[in-house]
Design an enzyme around this catalytic site. Sequence first.
Site, mmCIF file in Angstrom:
data_model
loop_
_atom_site.group_PDB
_atom_site.id
_atom_site.type_symbol
_atom_site.label_atom_id
_atom_site.label_comp_id
_atom_site.label_asym_id
_atom_site.label_seq_id
_atom_site.Cartn_x
_atom_site.Cartn_y
_atom_site.Cartn_z
ATOM 1 C CE1 TYR A 42 39.987 68.601 7.311
ATOM 2 C CE2 TYR A 42 40.251 70.903 7.865
ATOM 3 C CZ TYR A 42 39.950 69.926 6.936
ATOM 4 O OH TYR A 42 39.626 70.283 5.649
ATOM 5 N N GLY A 48 48.993 70.126 -4.799
ATOM 6 C CA GLY A 48 48.915 68.684 -5.015
ATOM 7 C C GLY A 48 49.417 67.878 -3.846
ATOM 8 N N GLY A 49 49.170 68.375 -2.631
ATOM 9 C CA GLY A 49 49.648 67.661 -1.454
ATOM 10 C C GLY A 49 51.156 67.555 -1.394
ATOM 11 C CG PHE A 58 57.061 71.541 -3.654
ATOM 12 C CD1 PHE A 58 57.726 72.640 -4.184
ATOM 13 C CD2 PHE A 58 55.900 71.762 -2.939
ATOM 14 C CE1 PHE A 58 57.246 73.923 -4.011
ATOM 15 C CE2 PHE A 58 55.406 73.040 -2.760
ATOM 16 C CZ PHE A 58 56.071 74.126 -3.300
ATOM 17 C CG ASN A 59 57.334 65.680 -2.583
ATOM 18 O OD1 ASN A 59 56.341 65.227 -3.144
ATOM 19 N ND2 ASN A 59 57.297 66.161 -1.337
#
Length: 308
Positions: free
Chosen positions: A64, A222-223, A227-228
Amino acid sequence: MPHRLPADLHCPRIKTTPNGPELSRIVAGMWRMTEWDMTVDQRIAFIEQCLALGVTTFDHADIYGSYGVEGLFGEALGRKPSLRDQMQLVSKCGIKLVTPQRPQHSIQHYDTSASHIIASSEESLRQLQTDRLDLLLIHRPDPLMNFDEVAEAFSALRKSGKVLHFGVSNFSRHQFESLNRRIALATNQVEFSPLQTAPMFDETFDGLQDLGVAPMAWSPLGGGRLFNGTDAAAENLRLVINGIADELQQPFASVVFAWIMQSPSRPIPLTGTGRIEAISVAVAGTRFTLDRSDWFRILRAARGHEVA
């Protein structure tokens, strides 16, 4: 108007198996920490805020932040060592990235050899400034993975006290069960959200429920696409979830986390944010259960067709 969250929010805990680690019901995922641009004092404050909410489990991987996240987190633990005994540290290994931080890597590839598993774990301990990992996962299935060799590496790490529990990530049911027959595994961390429902239908969750093993769920929102996202699937899901959230007077994301945790396999969702407010909203999802018809309304929107 934003929803007002209860002042007494506190995340419950869950054992992944009868003999496995006890994790917080919501796990703080650290994979984006290098993007949060936090000073060491801000990182300490963030960790303390998570702990105050009962979010005591922090999810890492050696790769990461191009091998940078564990060091940032470890710097905070080094500055305030008393935090370590209040948390559970999860990390993953088994991928080699091509990055300036690892100039010896000539091609991105998997490596689940015993030597790499042990060396990666020891490097994670150094970076995190700790003497043990509570849970170590193989990050991805490796076409050259030898189950016996992985089990032997896990056994050696357990015997040395460097890792307390073991699991996998992104494994199929058969792959999980093949390794689990050789050494007890505590979890399988897989992608799961209303936008990625495959684990409910490809036997992943069925197999884990049968064994009494709780999965971990990455990318539960969902990453951010819930939202967008501008595609029809995301927009339709957003409309349905918003309607249920309004009916229940709960935040949108809380409804999503509640939906995920309602699976009888007991998924443990990971957040991916450095905003404590967003983590609080995830924790709020542990406080209520969706009506079965509402749960299926979300599934119907997720799959784009009737389920019965």
